[in-house]
Motif scaffolding. Structure first.
Motif, PDB file in Angstrom:
ATOM      1  N   SER A 183       0.855  -1.172   0.000  1.00 16.20           N
ATOM      2  CA  SER A 183       0.000   0.000   0.000  1.00 16.20           C
ATOM      3  C   SER A 183       0.894   1.226   0.000  1.00 16.20           C
ATOM      4  CB  SER A 183      -0.921   0.009   1.228  1.00 16.20           C
ATOM      5  OG  SER A 183      -1.965   0.937   1.048  1.00 16.20           O
ATOM      6  N   LEU A 184       0.542   2.201  -0.812  1.00 17.90           N
ATOM      7  CA  LEU A 184       1.366   3.401  -0.974  1.00 17.90           C
ATOM      8  C   LEU A 184       0.477   4.625  -0.826  1.00 17.90           C
ATOM      9  CD1 LEU A 184       3.882   5.020  -1.873  1.00 17.90           C
ATOM     10  CD2 LEU A 184       3.269   4.493  -4.236  1.00 17.90           C
ATOM     11  N   SER A 185       0.709   5.414   0.222  1.00 17.63           N
ATOM     12  CA  SER A 185      -0.110   6.612   0.434  1.00 17.63           C
ATOM     13  C   SER A 185       0.464   7.409   1.592  1.00 17.63           C
ATOM     14  CB  SER A 185      -1.560   6.241   0.755  1.00 17.63           C
ATOM     15  OG  SER A 185      -1.681   5.770   2.084  1.00 17.63           O
ATOM     16  N   ARG A 186      -0.064   8.618   1.761  1.00 18.77           N
ATOM     17  CA  ARG A 186       0.180   9.336   3.004  1.00 18.77           C
ATOM     18  C   ARG A 186      -0.568   8.619   4.119  1.00 18.77           C
ATOM     19  NH1 ARG A 186      -2.559  13.639   2.757  1.00 18.77           N
ATOM     20  NH2 ARG A 186      -3.504  13.163   0.748  1.00 18.77           N
ATOM     21  N   LEU A 187       0.038   8.575   5.277  1.00 15.18           N
ATOM     22  CA  LEU A 187      -0.582   7.871   6.399  1.00 15.18           C
ATOM     23  C   LEU A 187      -1.483   8.837   7.163  1.00 15.18           C
ATOM     24  CD1 LEU A 187       2.358   5.605   7.632  1.00 15.18           C
ATOM     25  CD2 LEU A 187       0.682   5.243   5.801  1.00 15.18           C
ATOM     26  N   VAL A 188      -2.682   9.003   6.617  1.00 13.55           N
ATOM     27  CA  VAL A 188      -3.708   9.860   7.207  1.00 13.55           C
ATOM     28  C   VAL A 188      -5.013   9.076   7.205  1.00 13.55           C
ATOM     29  CG1 VAL A 188      -2.598  12.024   6.504  1.00 13.55           C
ATOM     30  CG2 VAL A 188      -4.226  10.912   4.967  1.00 13.55           C
ATOM     31  N   PRO A 189      -5.953   9.416   8.095  1.00 18.84           N
ATOM     32  CA  PRO A 189      -7.202   8.647   8.170  1.00 18.84           C
ATOM     33  C   PRO A 189      -7.934   8.517   6.848  1.00 18.84           C
ATOM     34  CG  PRO A 189      -6.987  10.046  10.094  1.00 18.84           C
ATOM     35  CD  PRO A 189      -5.842  10.414   9.187  1.00 18.84           C
ATOM     36  N   ALA A 190      -7.855   9.527   5.990  1.00 18.39           N
ATOM     37  CA  ALA A 190      -8.593   9.503   4.720  1.00 18.39           C
ATOM     38  C   ALA A 190      -8.208   8.326   3.843  1.00 18.39           C
ATOM     39  CB  ALA A 190      -8.373  10.813   3.959  1.00 18.39           C
ATOM     40  N   LYS A 191      -7.012   7.789   4.017  1.00 17.77           N
ATOM     41  CA  LYS A 191      -6.531   6.709   3.152  1.00 17.77           C
ATOM     42  C   LYS A 191      -6.951   5.317   3.626  1.00 17.77           C
ATOM     43  CE  LYS A 191      -4.575   9.534   0.327  1.00 17.77           C
ATOM     44  NZ  LYS A 191      -5.103   9.739  -1.043  1.00 17.77           N
ATOM     45  N   GLY A 192      -7.488   5.198   4.828  1.00 13.81           N
ATOM     46  CA  GLY A 192      -8.059   3.926   5.269  1.00 13.81           C
ATOM     47  C   GLY A 192      -7.068   2.820   5.569  1.00 13.81           C
ATOM     48  N   ILE A 193      -5.828   3.164   5.893  1.00  8.86           N
ATOM     49  CA  ILE A 193      -4.845   2.119   6.210  1.00  8.86           C
ATOM     50  C   ILE A 193      -5.247   1.347   7.459  1.00  8.86           C
ATOM     51  CG2 ILE A 193      -2.405   1.625   6.650  1.00  8.86           C
ATOM     52  CD1 ILE A 193      -2.966   2.639   3.856  1.00  8.86           C
ATOM     53  N   ASP A 194      -5.980   1.988   8.353  1.00  7.89           N
ATOM     54  CA  ASP A 194      -6.472   1.278   9.539  1.00  7.89           C
ATOM     55  C   ASP A 194      -7.404   0.135   9.137  1.00  7.89           C
ATOM     56  OD1 ASP A 194      -8.137   3.545   8.712  1.00  7.89           O
ATOM     57  OD2 ASP A 194      -9.451   3.010  10.368  1.00  7.89           O
ATOM     58  N   VAL A 195      -8.223   0.354   8.121  1.00  9.14           N
ATOM     59  CA  VAL A 195      -9.117  -0.700   7.629  1.00  9.14           C
ATOM     60  C   VAL A 195      -8.293  -1.841   7.034  1.00  9.14           C
ATOM     61  CG1 VAL A 195     -11.032  -1.231   6.070  1.00  9.14           C
ATOM     62  CG2 VAL A 195     -10.896   1.021   7.151  1.00  9.14           C
ATOM     63  N   LEU A 196      -7.233  -1.486   6.315  1.00 10.36           N
ATOM     64  CA  LEU A 196      -6.361  -2.508   5.729  1.00 10.36           C
ATOM     65  C   LEU A 196      -5.709  -3.361   6.816  1.00 10.36           C
ATOM     66  CD1 LEU A 196      -4.813  -3.872   3.464  1.00 10.36           C
ATOM     67  CD2 LEU A 196      -3.235  -1.910   3.449  1.00 10.36           C
ATOM     68  N   ILE A 197      -5.265  -2.745   7.886  1.00  9.97           N
ATOM     69  CA  ILE A 197      -4.646  -3.507   8.976  1.00  9.97           C
ATOM     70  C   ILE A 197      -5.663  -4.451   9.617  1.00  9.97           C
ATOM     71  CG2 ILE A 197      -3.609  -3.288  11.272  1.00  9.97           C
ATOM     72  CD1 ILE A 197      -2.280  -0.694  10.232  1.00  9.97           C
ATOM     73  N   ARG A 198      -6.890  -3.988   9.767  1.00 13.37           N
ATOM     74  CA  ARG A 198      -7.936  -4.863  10.333  1.00 13.37           C
ATOM     75  C   ARG A 198      -8.248  -6.026   9.380  1.00 13.37           C
ATOM     76  NH1 ARG A 198      -9.921  -2.456  14.800  1.00 13.37           N
ATOM     77  NH2 ARG A 198      -9.575  -0.203  14.985  1.00 13.37           N
ATOM     78  N   ALA A 199      -8.235  -5.736   8.082  1.00 11.06           N
ATOM     79  CA  ALA A 199      -8.452  -6.806   7.106  1.00 11.06           C
ATOM     80  C   ALA A 199      -7.323  -7.826   7.163  1.00 11.06           C
ATOM     81  CB  ALA A 199      -8.571  -6.214   5.704  1.00 11.06           C
ATOM     82  N   CYS A 200      -6.093  -7.348   7.343  1.00 10.05           N
ATOM     83  CA  CYS A 200      -4.954  -8.257   7.427  1.00 10.05           C
ATOM     84  C   CYS A 200      -5.009  -9.101   8.699  1.00 10.05           C
ATOM     85  CB  CYS A 200      -3.653  -7.465   7.362  1.00 10.05           C
ATOM     86  SG  CYS A 200      -3.274  -6.845   5.704  1.00 10.05           S
ATOM     87  N   ALA A 201      -5.515  -8.510   9.779  1.00 13.01           N
ATOM     88  CA  ALA A 201      -5.689  -9.289  11.006  1.00 13.01           C
ATOM     89  C   ALA A 201      -6.696 -10.413  10.786  1.00 13.01           C
ATOM     90  CB  ALA A 201      -6.144  -8.372  12.144  1.00 13.01           C
ATOM     91  N   GLU A 202      -7.730 -10.136  10.003  1.00 10.01           N
ATOM     92  CA  GLU A 202      -8.714 -11.170   9.672  1.00 10.01           C
ATOM     93  C   GLU A 202      -8.089 -12.245   8.795  1.00 10.01           C
ATOM     94  OE1 GLU A 202     -12.212 -13.388   9.241  1.00 10.01           O
ATOM     95  OE2 GLU A 202     -11.563 -11.929  10.751  1.00 10.01           O
ATOM     96  N   LEU A 203      -7.248 -11.853   7.846  1.00  5.83           N
ATOM     97  CA  LEU A 203      -6.552 -12.836   7.009  1.00  5.83           C
ATOM     98  C   LEU A 203      -5.678 -13.757   7.863  1.00  5.83           C
ATOM     99  CD1 LEU A 203      -5.398 -10.664   3.952  1.00  5.83           C
ATOM    100  CD2 LEU A 203      -7.158 -12.450   3.936  1.00  5.83           C
ATOM    101  N   LYS A 204      -4.994 -13.167   8.818  1.00  7.96           N
ATOM    102  CA  LYS A 204      -4.148 -13.980   9.696  1.00  7.96           C
ATOM    103  C   LYS A 204      -4.998 -14.933  10.520  1.00  7.96           C
ATOM    104  CE  LYS A 204      -0.417 -13.709  13.094  1.00  7.96           C
ATOM    105  NZ  LYS A 204       0.512 -12.821  13.827  1.00  7.96           N
ATOM    106  N   ARG A 205      -6.149 -14.448  11.001  1.00  2.19           N
ATOM    107  CA  ARG A 205      -7.036 -15.310  11.776  1.00  2.19           C
ATOM    108  C   ARG A 205      -7.496 -16.503  10.946  1.00  2.19           C
ATOM    109  NH1 ARG A 205     -12.001 -16.692  12.593  1.00  2.19           N
ATOM    110  NH2 ARG A 205     -12.779 -15.479  10.833  1.00  2.19           N
ATOM    111  N   ARG A 206      -7.651 -16.298   9.639  1.00  2.00           N
ATOM    112  CA  ARG A 206      -8.061 -17.374   8.741  1.00  2.00           C
ATOM    113  C   ARG A 206      -6.904 -18.287   8.335  1.00  2.00           C
ATOM    114  NH1 ARG A 206     -11.699 -13.818   4.395  1.00  2.00           N
ATOM    115  NH2 ARG A 206     -13.152 -12.898   5.930  1.00  2.00           N
ATOM    116  N   GLY A 207      -5.710 -17.969   8.816  1.00  4.55           N
ATOM    117  CA  GLY A 207      -4.568 -18.823   8.519  1.00  4.55           C
ATOM    118  C   GLY A 207      -3.861 -18.524   7.210  1.00  4.55           C
ATOM    119  N   LYS A 208      -4.072 -17.331   6.650  1.00  4.82           N
ATOM    120  CA  LYS A 208      -3.448 -16.961   5.384  1.00  4.82           C
ATOM    121  C   LYS A 208      -2.067 -16.359   5.626  1.00  4.82           C
ATOM    122  CE  LYS A 208      -7.050 -18.361   3.331  1.00  4.82           C
ATOM    123  NZ  LYS A 208      -7.004 -19.638   2.578  1.00  4.82           N
ATOM    124  N   ASN A 209      -1.128 -16.721   4.761  1.00  3.47           N
ATOM    125  CA  ASN A 209       0.217 -16.163   4.842  1.00  3.47           C
ATOM    126  C   ASN A 209       0.335 -14.975   3.895  1.00  3.47           C
ATOM    127  OD1 ASN A 209       1.224 -18.090   6.695  1.00  3.47           O
ATOM    128  ND2 ASN A 209       1.530 -19.562   5.037  1.00  3.47           N
TER     129      ASN A 209
END
Length: 363
Positions: A183-209
């Motif tokens: 992901s490439l962007s300024r790290l500000v709330p408008a870019k939604g990187i927090d949502v991406l981190i939560r999605a990645c936490a879900e991927l890890k919970r599902r056992g995805k590498n």
């Protein structure tokens, strides 16, 4: 993009200068710049509004100091710049390209409110530039619809998509044992990187590498670091900070993902597609004009970490599908977002405005 367009147009025998307004100019301008379509005093005291007006005065000061010759046409890429140049050179036709919404990002980053005077002032600027410049263009049909709320003649706004020099993006064949997300962007709330981190936490919970590479810096960086720790994905996530030329190594990743909450165009999606990456974005603004869902990439709703994790899982699990989307996305970007196309459209616009100005002067 702008220096690349300038360089190409000079090659095509346009006599053109590229003028930057530096960020270091602060509180130099003293000359008042009048507004024709609004009474600025009615907005009251506001640091945001005061800073905006002072920046406009600083730009007028800098232009008056630096520009020593006249021009047939001026093309600006920010509303304040257009107002400053029009103030200094009222007889020269000005084209303005509006690339993004400052007020939307300030609201998403909780710096102003939706009902406050700052938003009203910032959106009123669009009516002011409509009054003063010859042509307004913007970078997506979605953003034209947004601007149309604030101007008198929205049908006059032209859409010219951003264009990119395809020669600097070089897809490379590579084989990553573990899918690499970037992901490439300024790290500000408008870019939604927090949502991406939560999605990645879900991927890890599902056992995805996977490995998530976050390129960019900004006000939310420390908060995002802490979120990675809270959700136990700090080992899977790499924060790079600001990187000068990320396109030079972009092609070695597998999936580009940016769940923006707002985006007038979203140049990084075109750049990622040209680099040969499969793209995942949100159904907002210009992103949805770059990605044909299921054909050239995947789109998900804003602020939906589960939908984002589902989309990423599809691409992680199915390498063939991932490559199919990447190939189709690159072809789409080459066709619609090439530097050749934007140079051609700007050239046609310049000729039209210059011809119209000649006709008015002769009458």
């Amino acid at each position: 993009m702008i220096p690349n367009v300038w360089n190409r147009m000079v090659q095509e025998r346009w006599d053109m200068d590229l003028f930057y307004l530096p960020k270091r100019v602060r509180n130099k301008g003293k000359e008042p710049v009048p507004f024709e379509t609004m009474d600025v005093d009615r907005f009251g005291e506001s640091k945001v509004i005061s800073k905006y007006i002072q920046t406009l005065q600083d730009y007028v000061w800098w232009i008056s100091l630096q520009i020593k010759q006249t021009y047939d046409l001026i093309h600006c890429h920010h509303p304040l710049v257009a107002l400053a140049f029009k103030h200094c050179y009222p007889q020269i036709p000005v084209i303005l390209t509006i690339h993004s919404s400052y007020e939307t990002e300030l609201m998403l980053n909780d710096q102003i409110t939706r009902s406050g005077p700052e938003k009203e002032f910032l959106t009123s600027i669009y009516r002011e530039v409509e009054k003063k410049v010859e042509v307004i263009t913007t970078v997506s049909h979605s953003f034209k619809r947004y601007l149309s709320q604030f101007v008198m003649n929205p049908e006059r706004i032209r859409v010219i998509y951003n264009g990119f020099d395809q020669t600097i993006f070089r897809p490379s064949e590579h084989k990553n044992g573990v899918p690499q997300l970037v992901s490439l962007s300024r790290l500000v709330p408008a870019k939604g990187i927090d949502v991406l981190i939560r999605a990645c936490a879900e991927l890890k919970r599902r056992g995805k590498n996977f490995v998530l590479h976050v390129i960019g810096d900004g006000m939310a960086r420390e908060e995002l670091h802490q979120l990675c720790k809270q959700l136990n994905v700090q080992e899977e996530t790499i924060f790079y900070g600001y990187v000068l030329h990320p396109h030079e190594f972009m092609s070695f990743f597998d999936i580009f993902v940016l769940p923006s909450r707002a985006e007038a165009f979203g140049s990084v999606f075109a750049e990622a597609a040209l680099s040969g990456l499969a793209c995942v974005g949100t159904q907002v603004g210009g992103i949805a004009e770059q990605i044909v869902h299921g054909e050239t990439g995947l789109l998900v709703p804003v602020d939906d970490a589960i939908a984002l994790s589902d989309a990423l899982q599809k691409l992680i699990d199915d390498e063939e599908y991932r490559q199919k989307l990447a190939n189709a996305g690159r072809e789409y970007a080459l066709k619609h977002f090439s530097l050749d196309r934007v140079v051609k459209e700007y050239g046609e616009l310049y000729r039209s405005v210059l011809e119209g100005n000649k006709t008015r002067q002769s009458n």
